[in-house]
Design a protein around this motif. Structure first.
Motif, mmCIF file in Angstrom:
data_model
loop_
_atom_site.group_PDB
_atom_site.id
_atom_site.type_symbol
_atom_site.label_atom_id
_atom_site.label_comp_id
_atom_site.label_asym_id
_atom_site.label_seq_id
_atom_site.Cartn_x
_atom_site.Cartn_y
_atom_site.Cartn_z
ATOM 1 N N THR A 61 13.828 -1.105 3.501
ATOM 2 C CA THR A 61 14.599 -1.473 4.680
ATOM 3 C C THR A 61 13.676 -1.925 5.804
ATOM 4 O OG1 THR A 61 16.022 0.328 4.026
ATOM 5 C CG2 THR A 61 16.500 -0.703 6.145
ATOM 6 N N HIS A 62 12.600 -1.147 5.980
ATOM 7 C CA HIS A 62 11.621 -1.483 7.005
ATOM 8 C C HIS A 62 11.010 -2.854 6.725
ATOM 9 C CE1 HIS A 62 8.461 -1.180 9.896
ATOM 10 N NE2 HIS A 62 7.502 -1.194 8.959
ATOM 11 N N ARG A 63 10.688 -3.057 5.454
ATOM 12 C CA ARG A 63 10.097 -4.333 5.046
ATOM 13 C C ARG A 63 11.042 -5.475 5.412
ATOM 14 N NH1 ARG A 63 10.898 -6.987 0.120
ATOM 15 N NH2 ARG A 63 9.155 -8.274 -0.598
ATOM 16 N N HIS A 64 12.326 -5.279 5.075
ATOM 17 C CA HIS A 64 13.299 -6.335 5.365
ATOM 18 C C HIS A 64 13.418 -6.580 6.857
ATOM 19 C CE1 HIS A 64 16.841 -8.812 5.341
ATOM 20 N NE2 HIS A 64 17.482 -7.931 6.091
ATOM 21 N N GLN A 65 13.426 -5.480 7.598
ATOM 22 C CA GLN A 65 13.565 -5.619 9.053
ATOM 23 C C GLN A 65 12.423 -6.445 9.629
ATOM 24 O OE1 GLN A 65 13.931 -1.624 10.581
ATOM 25 N NE2 GLN A 65 15.765 -2.207 11.748
ATOM 26 N N CYS A 66 11.207 -6.127 9.176
ATOM 27 C CA CYS A 66 10.048 -6.831 9.701
ATOM 28 C C CYS A 66 10.053 -8.300 9.290
ATOM 29 C CB CYS A 66 8.757 -6.166 9.221
ATOM 30 S SG CYS A 66 8.583 -4.511 9.861
ATOM 31 N N LEU A 67 10.339 -8.537 7.982
ATOM 32 C CA LEU A 67 10.331 -9.916 7.500
ATOM 33 C C LEU A 67 11.431 -10.725 8.177
ATOM 34 C CD1 LEU A 67 9.641 -9.338 3.706
ATOM 35 C CD2 LEU A 67 8.071 -10.279 5.400
ATOM 36 N N ARG A 68 12.556 -10.059 8.428
ATOM 37 C CA ARG A 68 13.659 -10.732 9.099
ATOM 38 C C ARG A 68 13.240 -11.135 10.516
ATOM 39 N NH1 ARG A 68 17.885 -9.282 12.274
ATOM 40 N NH2 ARG A 68 19.809 -10.500 11.979
ATOM 41 N N ALA A 69 12.542 -10.198 11.179
ATOM 42 C CA ALA A 69 12.075 -10.512 12.532
ATOM 43 C C ALA A 69 11.135 -11.700 12.500
ATOM 44 C CB ALA A 69 11.383 -9.279 13.115
ATOM 45 N N LEU A 70 10.267 -11.743 11.469
ATOM 46 C CA LEU A 70 9.363 -12.881 11.341
ATOM 47 C C LEU A 70 10.137 -14.165 11.053
ATOM 48 C CD1 LEU A 70 6.555 -11.187 9.232
ATOM 49 C CD2 LEU A 70 6.309 -12.097 11.544
ATOM 50 N N ALA A 71 11.172 -14.023 10.246
ATOM 51 C CA ALA A 71 11.959 -15.209 9.869
ATOM 52 C C ALA A 71 12.641 -15.809 11.075
ATOM 53 C CB ALA A 71 12.982 -14.833 8.802
ATOM 54 N N LEU A 72 13.152 -14.946 11.938
ATOM 55 C CA LEU A 72 13.993 -15.437 13.023
ATOM 56 C C LEU A 72 13.232 -15.577 14.341
ATOM 57 C CD1 LEU A 72 17.196 -13.365 12.239
ATOM 58 C CD2 LEU A 72 16.550 -15.637 11.425
ATOM 59 N N TYR A 73 11.901 -15.316 14.315
ATOM 60 C CA TYR A 73 11.124 -15.366 15.554
ATOM 61 C C TYR A 73 11.077 -16.789 16.100
ATOM 62 C CZ TYR A 73 7.268 -14.926 18.791
ATOM 63 O OH TYR A 73 6.479 -14.970 19.933
ATOM 64 N N ASP A 74 11.321 -16.880 17.381
ATOM 65 C CA ASP A 74 11.287 -18.194 18.021
ATOM 66 C C ASP A 74 10.061 -18.241 18.916
ATOM 67 O OD1 ASP A 74 11.588 -20.477 19.425
ATOM 68 O OD2 ASP A 74 13.607 -20.046 20.176
ATOM 69 N N PRO A 75 8.991 -18.920 18.471
ATOM 70 C CA PRO A 75 7.743 -18.898 19.258
ATOM 71 C C PRO A 75 7.906 -19.555 20.611
ATOM 72 C CG PRO A 75 7.566 -20.390 17.376
ATOM 73 C CD PRO A 75 8.895 -19.736 17.277
ATOM 74 N N GLY A 76 8.850 -20.456 20.749
ATOM 75 C CA GLY A 76 9.050 -21.134 22.030
ATOM 76 C C GLY A 76 9.427 -20.157 23.127
ATOM 77 N N SER A 77 10.459 -19.359 22.843
ATOM 78 C CA SER A 77 10.926 -18.440 23.874
ATOM 79 C C SER A 77 10.197 -17.115 23.801
ATOM 80 C CB SER A 77 12.435 -18.201 23.696
ATOM 81 O OG SER A 77 12.627 -17.488 22.498
ATOM 82 N N GLY A 78 9.455 -16.935 22.713
ATOM 83 C CA GLY A 78 8.772 -15.672 22.553
ATOM 84 C C GLY A 78 9.703 -14.554 22.172
ATOM 85 N N HIS A 79 10.876 -14.915 21.670
ATOM 86 C CA HIS A 79 11.844 -13.885 21.302
ATOM 87 C C HIS A 79 12.367 -14.129 19.907
ATOM 88 C CE1 HIS A 79 12.010 -11.885 25.111
ATOM 89 N NE2 HIS A 79 12.099 -13.062 25.733
ATOM 90 N N THR A 106 0.827 -1.214 0.000
ATOM 91 C CA THR A 106 0.000 0.000 0.000
ATOM 92 C C THR A 106 0.849 1.246 0.000
ATOM 93 O OG1 THR A 106 -0.074 0.099 2.401
ATOM 94 C CG2 THR A 106 -1.809 -1.184 1.296
ATOM 95 N N GLY A 107 2.034 1.149 0.520
ATOM 96 C CA GLY A 107 2.896 2.329 0.599
ATOM 97 C C GLY A 107 2.634 3.162 1.828
ATOM 98 N N ASN A 108 1.680 2.726 2.603
ATOM 99 C CA ASN A 108 1.413 3.466 3.835
ATOM 100 C C ASN A 108 2.378 3.057 4.929
ATOM 101 O OD1 ASN A 108 -0.753 4.798 2.734
ATOM 102 N ND2 ASN A 108 -2.189 3.138 3.290
ATOM 103 N N LEU A 109 2.318 3.788 5.994
ATOM 104 C CA LEU A 109 3.102 3.404 7.158
ATOM 105 C C LEU A 109 2.519 2.144 7.755
ATOM 106 C CD1 LEU A 109 3.494 6.866 8.883
ATOM 107 C CD2 LEU A 109 5.304 5.526 7.842
ATOM 108 N N TRP A 110 3.400 1.270 8.165
ATOM 109 C CA TRP A 110 2.933 0.056 8.839
ATOM 110 C C TRP A 110 3.976 -0.421 9.825
ATOM 111 C CZ3 TRP A 110 5.243 -4.809 8.140
ATOM 112 C CH2 TRP A 110 6.237 -4.849 7.141
ATOM 113 N N GLY A 111 3.531 -1.243 10.750
ATOM 114 C CA GLY A 111 4.458 -1.716 11.773
ATOM 115 C C GLY A 111 4.179 -3.165 12.135
ATOM 116 N N LEU A 112 5.136 -3.743 12.848
ATOM 117 C CA LEU A 112 5.019 -5.153 13.227
ATOM 118 C C LEU A 112 5.114 -5.269 14.737
ATOM 119 C CD1 LEU A 112 5.133 -8.252 12.401
ATOM 120 C CD2 LEU A 112 7.608 -7.985 12.523
#
Lengths: 330, 668
Positions: free
Chosen positions: A309-327, A289-295
């Motif tokens: 850059t923002h997109r990469h940061q968010c997707l990276r966080a999703l990629a590396l998220y560990d649901p077990g530890s919540g981090h 959309t090109g709007n501001l968004w956050g994760l």
């Protein structure tokens, strides 16, 4: 019996690999494959060649045949020279890592390399890649450099470490194989595979209307402004660009009401991987959309912002998220 | 999260790694098989080349039409059929002809399953082996030339089938093979010269050559040597250290026959070893080198009487015959010194003398009676022998190569009825008569005479020079008699051809009439002689001589192994150094000039730090040496423009190169 041999082979090759790894350590991103890095052994064809030449030697000795001796020794010498030529074809090559790009799970990561020959002689038939499969670099002239890459299929999100690489050659005779193992400390992020579509959010934490693709703001054209880095291509006024040569971007009403939060808690029912997959889809849509968004992930919040850059940061966080530890994994 | 490439893609990729032979690779393989197979075509059963050719055509057509290769269900029975065919045709799978037939079929069959590199390489290896087996059959120069060319093509094929992707152009591929073979020559030469030749076969030799080796025989019954007289084949070549002795002294001693059963002479004498009695010498000593063609027997030829020789393990028997330790199955060279003239040997064997007196009891009785009669008329043995020679001159004896066949009492018939014969007849009759007179006598066979090749400065002795003469025991020594010379003296003096001409009999196909042809023939023979001397007859004797050059006089296998190891290591190191020197990294001259500029500046000011760029260094130096500032600025700016601004100005480049060369700042 076969299983035992296979087991033994695997154990042996693991031992050899560990030894080589200990011996040479981790390679820098620009590596010079000096002579001591090159291993060389006969191929199976080379072993058969040795047997053939040895048989000829026995024949020559038995018949006391000097022309037979001459041919035998010429072939012996060709074999010996073959070791030298094969080693020389590989030794001294430079290998530079030239970057890679993140991909979504299921796609293949392409690690780019540049192979460089700083010597005064040409090299030929260099094979480069993983243990199982290698790309071929047919000719590398003196002083030349060529791009060559390694593709690895990703199956899961997370960090994909570049496995041990192999640069090898059998040139010129195919009787010997010289190779070098390359252990570069390189990894690339694999984003979660985006879900085909993401249903609208079920809860609204901020009391704002959370919307997916049907953002009202999109419909409400407010004017044109000049292009800024990070604006999605979809919003570029291509017609104006064609007419005037000026890159303008369409702007819509929105502001705070268009702000989208992609939130972990939007999909409580799904299992973690499905959840991440849905969030990825949402994040991609929001980015479009090109709007501001956050994760928002448990223990972490990124944005709101926009751009690549923002997109990469968010997707990276999703990629590396560990649901077990919540981090997010570091 | 490593190792995410799955096994399915791995196996797919492995298939891609070893693709089917490309069209070019197939062509190289087919050409190699054809070249390696051609010399065998005439030596194998005709169905073999026909089958091989059909398979090659099938393979090429199926490649062109993109037909799939035959499955194992077709290939395996076909291969079995080939094996059974060879087994049926030859009754064996070993042996040279059966072996080459088998190799040809294997090469062609392998071509039908060239899936990976190894399959293709094996076809090339079979071709190498076919070339090798050609050498076992034929070692002439022309075949060596053909085989060298085929070997180059096969090596080019080896290189091309190892490639992934398309083959390179033919001239390039041949040049590459040539380069590799040339690189290999030095080590090959060292191995050839120094690899210890162990005399003797390890296992029994299958009959290499189907044709019988023409030459002297182990037995003599008059009528046998007529075959030899017509053969122009070379028996051996000889090189005299000084000038050759006179033609009359050129008696090359071979098998000595001392046992006569009334029809044929055989050599059954003890093989006791002796040495010639030096004190008995009554002629000059002469040294020479013989390159002997293989004849499959033990005897070595030498002038009468050999004094010393360097053929390994050879010994002199009490019959005065030089015998090799192993049969002469290859060309061999040896040096020898002989004392010309009659000789006495040390340690005379009484049994041998007794044997040399034995007369047949049931045949040739007329001759024996005639001899005994003649002996009773004279007083001494010497006189008796003189009488015998006179008998041959006086009666109407004729020298001919086509004597009538003789019956149960051959010598009787020859002496009293036919009176036509050649050396064998005369020697037999003379020996028998001598024995009849109570004198020990025996027949010596060998060669008489030699033909000079002026181009090679050596002498050729042919099978047509085969001869037989007589030795009698007189006054405690063996005396040489040649009754044939009495009948046809011109043969002995001027050679066989002259004798034949004077008797109006043709001797075959000598080229003596045409000087140009003669010259050509002599050149060809000289070339062959060199080939034989330096390549084919290279053996333990030559190796020993070679080792004596570096001061090792009795080399053992260990000596050779050490010599090989040292030479090969030395060659590899040397070539490594040469390669390293030729491929040393060379700075481009712009950079070299800049480095020199900085070096000279560094001597008068502070030197440049490794990380310092031209601008920084210039600034630093200018502070230190303001007097040089202008000059340095000009120079450094030129370099910066050439190096970093991408200016490709040859004039500026030259200017910078010469200016930096002339820049010689003086210290404060």
């Amino acid at each position: 019996m076969n299983a035992i041999t296979q087991h033994f082979n695997e154990a042996f090759s693991r031992k050899v690999q560990d030894w080589a790894r200990r011996r040479q350590g981790t390679d820098p991103h620009s590596s010079h494959l000096a002579s001591r890095r090159i291993y060389i052994l006969p191929t199976r064809a080379g072993i058969i060649y040795a047997v053939v030449v040895f048989t000829m030697l026995l024949g020559s000795m038995n018949y006391n045949n000097n022309t037979g001796f001459a041919l035998t020794f010429l072939l012996t010498s060709i074999g010996i020279i073959g070791i030298y030529n094969c080693h020389r074809n590989l030794a001294g090559v430079f290998l530079h890592f030239a970057g890679s790009r993140p991909v979504f799970a299921g796609e293949s990561v392409r690690f780019n390399f540049i192979i460089e020959n700083q010597n005064t002689y040409a090299r030929a038939q260099l094979r480069f890649g993983l243990d199982g499969h290698q790309e071929i670099c047919d000719v590398l002239m003196a002083g030349d450099r060529q791009p060559i890459n390694v593709r690895i299929n990703s199956t899961r999100r997370g960090r994909l470490n570049l496995p041990r690489l192999l640069l090898s050659t059998r040139y010129p005779l195919g009787l010997f194989r010289a190779w070098a193992w390359i252990n570069m400390d390189v990894a690339e992020v694999v984003y979660p595979q985006p879900a085909p579509n993401a249903p609208a959010a079920i809860t609204n934490h901020c009391g704002q209307s959370i919307s997916g693709q049907q953002s009202a703001g999109d419909e409400d054209f407010s004017g044109l402004r000049s292009y800024r880095v990070g604006d999605p291509p979809k919003r570029i006024a291509w017609k104006t660009l064609a007419h005037t040569g000026e890159t303008l971007v369409t702007e819509y009403h929105g502001g705070a009401s268009d702000l989208v939060w992609v939130d972990w808690h939007d999909y409580p029912a799904s299992n973690p991987e499905e959840r991440l997959s849905l969030l990825t889809r949402r994040a991609l849509d929001a980015d479009m959309t090109g709007n501001l968004w956050g994760l928002r992930l448990p223990g972490q919040m990124i944005g709101p912002d926009r751009g690549a850059t923002h997109r990469h940061q968010c997707l990276r966080a999703l990629a590396l998220y560990d649901p077990g530890s919540g981090h997010v994994n570091p | 999260m490593t190792g995410q490439h799955n096994t399915e893609s791995q196996s797919r990729e492995r298939r891609r790694e070893t693709p089917d032979a490309s069209g070019g690779q197939l062509a190289w393989l087919v050409v190699s098989i054809v070249l390696a197979g051609l010399p065998h075509i005439l030596h194998v059963h005709p169905w073999v080349p026909i089958t091989v050719f059909s398979i090659l055509v099938w393979r090429v057509v199926s490649a062109l039409m993109r037909w799939p290769l035959p499955s194992a269900w077709i290939r395996v029975p076909l291969t079995m059929l080939g094996f059974i065919g060879v087994l049926f045709s030859y009754r064996q799978l070993s042996g040279l002809s059966a072996g080459s037939a088998l190799l040809l079929i294997m090469a062609a069959m392998k071509l039908l399953e060239t899936r990976g590199h190894r399959d293709r390489a094996i076809v090339v290896f079979i071709c190498y082996f076919l070339l090798f087996s050609t050498f076992l059959r034929e070692q002439a120069i022309w075949s060596a030339v053909y085989l060298v060319i085929s070997m180059l093509v096969t090596t080019a094929a080896l290189i091309q089938v190892a490639r992934i992707g398309a083959v390179v152009a033919v001239p390039q591929a041949m040049a590459h093979a040539m380069r590799i073979v040339l690189q290999s020559l030095p080590i090959a030469l060292v191995l050839f010269l120094l690899f210890p030749r162990i005399p003797g076969p390890f296992w029994s030799l299958p009959n290499v050559s189907s044709r019988a080796v023409a030459g002297l025989a182990n037995e003599l019954s008059p009528g046998d040597i007529s075959e030899l007289a017509l053969s122009d084949e070379v028996a051996f070549r000889v090189r005299f250290d000084a000038g050759p002795p006179g033609a009359a002294a050129l008696y090359w001693r071979g098998p000595v026959m001392d046992t006569f059963d009334g029809r044929k002479w055989t050599q059954r004498g003890t093989r006791q070893v002796t040495t010639p009695d030096r004190a008995s010498r009554n002629g000059p000593a002469i040294s020479y080198e013989i390159t002997l063609e293989p004849h499959g027997q033990h005897w070595l030829l030498a002038l009468e009487t050999p004094l010393n020789w360097d053929a390994r393990g050879a010994r002199l028997t009490t019959a005065g015959q030089l015998l090799s330790k192993v049969p002469v199955d290859r060309r061999m060279s040896y040096r020898s010194t002989s004392l010309l003239g009659d000789s006495r040997y040390q340690g005379i064997d009484q049994a041998e003398l007794d044997r040399s007196r034995i007369l047949p009891t049931s045949n040739n009785l007329r001759s024996i009676a005639f001899g005994q009669q003649l002996r009773s008329e004279v007083t001494s043995d010497a006189e008796y022998l003189e009488k015998l020679l006179q008998y041959f001159t006086g009666e109407m004896f004729y020298y001919t190569l086509r004597p009538p066949s003789l019956g149960a009492d051959p010598i009787d018939e020859f002496l009293f009825d036919t009176r036509r014969g050649f050396c064998g007849h005369y020697a037999s009759a003379f020996t028998l008569l001598a024995r009849a007179g109570g004198i020990p006598a025996r027949i010596v066979t060998g060669y008489q005479g030699a033909e000079l090749n002026p181009l090679g400065n050596y002498w050729i002795v042919r099978q047509s020079d085969a001869h037989a003469w007589v030795e009698v025991w007189l006054d405690g020594r063996w005396i040489h008699f040649d009754p044939t010379a009495t009948v046809a003296p011109d043969r002995i003096e001027y050679g066989f051809d002259a004798a034949m001409e004077s008797r109006n009999e043709t001797s075959g196909n000598r080229l003596a009439d045409n000087p140009l042809l003669l010259r050509l023939a002599m050149s060809w023979d000289a070339l062959n002689a060199g080939w034989n001397r330096w390549v084919l007859s290279f053996g333990p004797e030559t190796q020993t001589t070679l080792m004596s050059l570096i001061g090792i006089y009795n080399p053992t296998v260990e000596h050779f192994i050490i010599a090989i190891a040292l030479s090969v290591t030395g060659l590899l190191l040397l070539s490594g150094f040469i390669q390293r020197y030729r491929e040393r990294p060379r700075l481009d001259n712009l950079l070299a000039a800049y480095e020199r500029l900085c070096q000279r500046t560094g001597k008068v000011a502070r030197s440049r730090q490794p990380a310092e760029g031209p601008h920084e260094y210039l600034a630093a130096v200018c502070v230190q040496r303001p007097d040089l500032a202008t000059e340095l600025h000009t120079l450094f700016n030129m370099y910066v423009r050439l190096r970093y601004d991408g200016i490709n100005d040859e004039q500026l480049r030259q200017k910078f190169l010469s200016a930096s060369r002339n820049f010689r700042p003086v210290a404060d």
